[in-house]
Design an enzyme around this catalytic site. Structure first.
Site, PDB file in Angstrom:
ATOM      1  N   PHE A 259      43.631  33.589  42.989  1.00 44.81           N
ATOM      2  CA  PHE A 259      43.435  33.825  41.564  1.00 44.81           C
ATOM      3  C   PHE A 259      42.725  32.620  40.950  1.00 44.81           C
ATOM      4  O   PHE A 259      43.205  31.493  41.045  1.00 44.81           O
ATOM      5  CB  PHE A 259      44.780  34.067  40.867  1.00 44.81           C
ATOM      6  CG  PHE A 259      44.607  34.604  39.481  1.00 44.81           C
ATOM      7  CD1 PHE A 259      44.372  35.966  39.280  1.00 44.81           C
ATOM      8  CD2 PHE A 259      44.630  33.754  38.381  1.00 44.81           C
ATOM      9  CE1 PHE A 259      44.181  36.467  37.994  1.00 44.81           C
ATOM     10  CE2 PHE A 259      44.429  34.249  37.096  1.00 44.81           C
ATOM     11  CZ  PHE A 259      44.218  35.605  36.904  1.00 44.81           C
ATOM     12  N   VAL A 260      41.581  32.868  40.343  1.00 42.92           N
ATOM     13  CA  VAL A 260      40.798  31.760  39.784  1.00 42.92           C
ATOM     14  C   VAL A 260      40.674  31.876  38.262  1.00 42.92           C
ATOM     15  O   VAL A 260      40.775  32.975  37.704  1.00 42.92           O
ATOM     16  CB  VAL A 260      39.382  31.682  40.416  1.00 42.92           C
ATOM     17  CG1 VAL A 260      39.458  31.311  41.880  1.00 42.92           C
ATOM     18  CG2 VAL A 260      38.613  32.988  40.233  1.00 42.92           C
TER      19      VAL A 260
ATOM     20  N   ARG B 175      39.552  30.020  29.746  1.00 41.97           N
ATOM     21  CA  ARG B 175      38.207  30.608  29.779  1.00 41.97           C
ATOM     22  C   ARG B 175      37.125  29.551  29.512  1.00 41.97           C
ATOM     23  O   ARG B 175      36.000  29.676  29.964  1.00 41.97           O
ATOM     24  CB  ARG B 175      38.065  31.694  28.705  1.00 41.97           C
ATOM     25  CG  ARG B 175      38.825  32.975  28.982  1.00 41.97           C
ATOM     26  CD  ARG B 175      38.355  34.057  28.005  1.00 41.97           C
ATOM     27  NE  ARG B 175      39.274  35.181  27.916  1.00 41.97           N
ATOM     28  CZ  ARG B 175      39.268  36.231  28.747  1.00 41.97           C
ATOM     29  NH1 ARG B 175      38.414  36.273  29.737  1.00 41.97           N
ATOM     30  NH2 ARG B 175      40.124  37.215  28.589  1.00 41.97           N
TER      31      ARG B 175
ATOM     32  N   ASP C 258      40.199  34.048  32.678  1.00 40.15           N
ATOM     33  CA  ASP C 258      41.425  33.582  32.024  1.00 40.15           C
ATOM     34  C   ASP C 258      42.673  33.800  32.863  1.00 40.15           C
ATOM     35  O   ASP C 258      42.681  34.572  33.815  1.00 40.15           O
ATOM     36  CB  ASP C 258      41.630  34.347  30.708  1.00 40.15           C
ATOM     37  CG  ASP C 258      42.110  35.783  30.954  1.00 40.15           C
ATOM     38  OD1 ASP C 258      41.483  36.475  31.758  1.00 40.15           O
ATOM     39  OD2 ASP C 258      43.122  36.186  30.360  1.00 40.15           O
TER      40      ASP C 258
ATOM     41  N   GLU D 152      28.599  40.512  35.529  1.00 40.32           N
ATOM     42  CA  GLU D 152      30.059  40.499  35.714  1.00 40.32           C
ATOM     43  C   GLU D 152      30.539  39.093  36.042  1.00 40.32           C
ATOM     44  O   GLU D 152      29.815  38.315  36.662  1.00 40.32           O
ATOM     45  CB  GLU D 152      30.436  41.421  36.881  1.00 40.32           C
ATOM     46  CG  GLU D 152      30.843  42.823  36.469  1.00 40.32           C
ATOM     47  CD  GLU D 152      32.266  42.903  35.922  1.00 40.32           C
ATOM     48  OE1 GLU D 152      32.830  41.867  35.503  1.00 40.32           O
ATOM     49  OE2 GLU D 152      32.819  44.014  35.917  1.00 40.32           O
TER      50      GLU D 152
ATOM     51  N   GLY E 157      35.144  38.182  30.214  1.00 41.38           N
ATOM     52  CA  GLY E 157      34.940  37.202  31.282  1.00 41.38           C
ATOM     53  C   GLY E 157      33.501  36.807  31.543  1.00 41.38           C
ATOM     54  O   GLY E 157      33.234  35.697  32.002  1.00 41.38           O
TER      55      GLY E 157
ATOM     56  N   ASP F 235      36.606  42.023  42.357  1.00 42.43           N
ATOM     57  CA  ASP F 235      37.767  41.861  43.240  1.00 42.43           C
ATOM     58  C   ASP F 235      37.908  43.120  44.103  1.00 42.43           C
ATOM     59  O   ASP F 235      37.342  43.197  45.179  1.00 42.43           O
ATOM     60  CB  ASP F 235      38.998  41.578  42.378  1.00 42.43           C
ATOM     61  CG  ASP F 235      40.242  41.329  43.203  1.00 42.43           C
ATOM     62  OD1 ASP F 235      40.147  41.316  44.436  1.00 42.43           O
ATOM     63  OD2 ASP F 235      41.324  41.139  42.612  1.00 42.43           O
TER      64      ASP F 235
HETATM   65  P1  5GP Z   1      38.416  44.863  40.172  1.00 45.91           P
HETATM   66  O1  5GP Z   1      38.351  46.242  39.566  1.00 45.91           O
HETATM   67  O2  5GP Z   1      37.144  44.432  40.852  1.00 45.91           O
HETATM   68  O3  5GP Z   1      39.618  44.705  41.084  1.00 45.91           O
HETATM   69  O4  5GP Z   1      38.758  43.908  38.974  1.00 45.91           O
HETATM   70  C1  5GP Z   1      37.857  43.043  38.408  1.00 45.91           C
HETATM   71  C2  5GP Z   1      38.464  42.390  37.176  1.00 45.91           C
HETATM   72  O5  5GP Z   1      39.764  41.838  37.472  1.00 45.91           O
HETATM   73  C3  5GP Z   1      37.610  41.222  36.733  1.00 45.91           C
HETATM   74  O6  5GP Z   1      36.613  41.616  35.812  1.00 45.91           O
HETATM   75  C4  5GP Z   1      38.644  40.279  36.147  1.00 45.91           C
HETATM   76  O7  5GP Z   1      38.865  40.597  34.800  1.00 45.91           O
HETATM   77  C5  5GP Z   1      39.915  40.557  36.933  1.00 45.91           C
HETATM   78  N1  5GP Z   1      40.093  39.585  38.040  1.00 45.91           N
HETATM   79  C6  5GP Z   1      39.987  39.826  39.368  1.00 45.91           C
HETATM   80  N2  5GP Z   1      40.216  38.703  40.084  1.00 45.91           N
HETATM   81  C7  5GP Z   1      40.465  37.721  39.180  1.00 45.91           C
HETATM   82  C8  5GP Z   1      40.763  36.307  39.309  1.00 45.91           C
HETATM   83  O8  5GP Z   1      40.840  35.698  40.396  1.00 45.91           O
HETATM   84  N3  5GP Z   1      40.940  35.625  38.135  1.00 45.91           N
HETATM   85  C9  5GP Z   1      40.870  36.221  36.918  1.00 45.91           C
HETATM   86  N4  5GP Z   1      41.074  35.436  35.855  1.00 45.91           N
HETATM   87  N5  5GP Z   1      40.591  37.540  36.761  1.00 45.91           N
HETATM   88  C10 5GP Z   1      40.386  38.279  37.884  1.00 45.91           C
END
Ligand code: 5GP
Length: 183
Positions: free
Chosen positions: A156-157, A169, A163, A103, A48, A107
């Site tokens: 969700f973006v 992407r 992706d 990064e 990403g 999230d």
């Molecule tokens: P975390 O451990 O912070 O919950 O997860 C982060 C990872 O989840 C990001 O690196 C990404 O791969 C995925 N992710 C979290 N939110 C989104 C979103 O809104 N869209 C997409 N495409 N991936 C997300």
């Protein structure tokens, strides 16, 4: 390229490529000033962060090297569990280095917490984070993200490296998915 390039998958454009570009200018200026006279190792988290890494690094005047990691978070469905497996490790020994993790999005912050602890345990001189996007949950937990591109709503973006099932992407902007795209 605009919203129509996503066909019916897109709900709306959240950040245009111009907004992203402007924000990256400011982030790069801040990073250059914070690391003045030091050599920085940029660590991009695949896949990403590819766009953010490419664009941010080209705006930096500091002396930098770049490396990449690929990690996979164990967990069910779309929620991150915080237990992380390294799919591709760094090629670089980071002992004594100033490391900046690049990064795409933070999230829950669980993946990033794990990554920070892992890289710090390798004896880096400093480990900081630059994240293009941050969601509200991440702002609540103790994940020190030093450089944040944009705080976005809890949706969700996709686009700009992010992706949905490996698609979108390549979009130069960040958009939200229409619910029918993933239902
Ligand atoms: P975390 O451990 O912070 O919950 O997860 C982060 C990872 O989840 C990001 O690196 C990404 O791969 C995925 N992710 C979290 N939110 C989104 C979103 O809104 N869209 C997409 N495409 N991936 C997300």
């Amino acid at each position: 390229m605009d919203a129509h390039d996503m066909g019916t998958d897109l709900e709306r454009v959240l950040l245009t490529s111009e907004q992203i570009d402007q924000r990256l200018d400011a982030m790069a200026a801040e990073i250059d000033s914070d690391y003045a006279g030091r050599e920085l190792l940029l660590v991009g988290v695949l896949k990403g962060a590819v766009m953010a890494m490419a664009d941010l690094s080209r705006k930096l005047h500091s002396k930098v090297t770049m490396d990449w990691m690929a990690v996979s978070s164990y967990g069910s469905g779309t929620k991150s569990s915080g237990v992380v497996r390294i799919l591709k490790d760094l090629d670089t020994d980071i002992h004594g280095r100033d490391v900046l993790i690049v990064e795409d999005i933070v999230d829950s912050g669980l993946t990033l917490s794990w990554l920070l602890a892992n890289l710090r345990s390798r004896g880096a001189r400093s480990v900081e984070v630059a994240a293009m996007l941050r969601k509200p949950d991440a702002a609540k937990v103790e994940v020190p993200v030093r450089y944040v591109g944009f705080d976005i709503p809890n949706e969700f973006v996709v686009g700009y490296g992010l992706d949905f099932a490996e698609h979108h992407r390549n979009l130069p902007f960040v958009g939200t998915l229409a619910p029918q795209a993933y239902q």
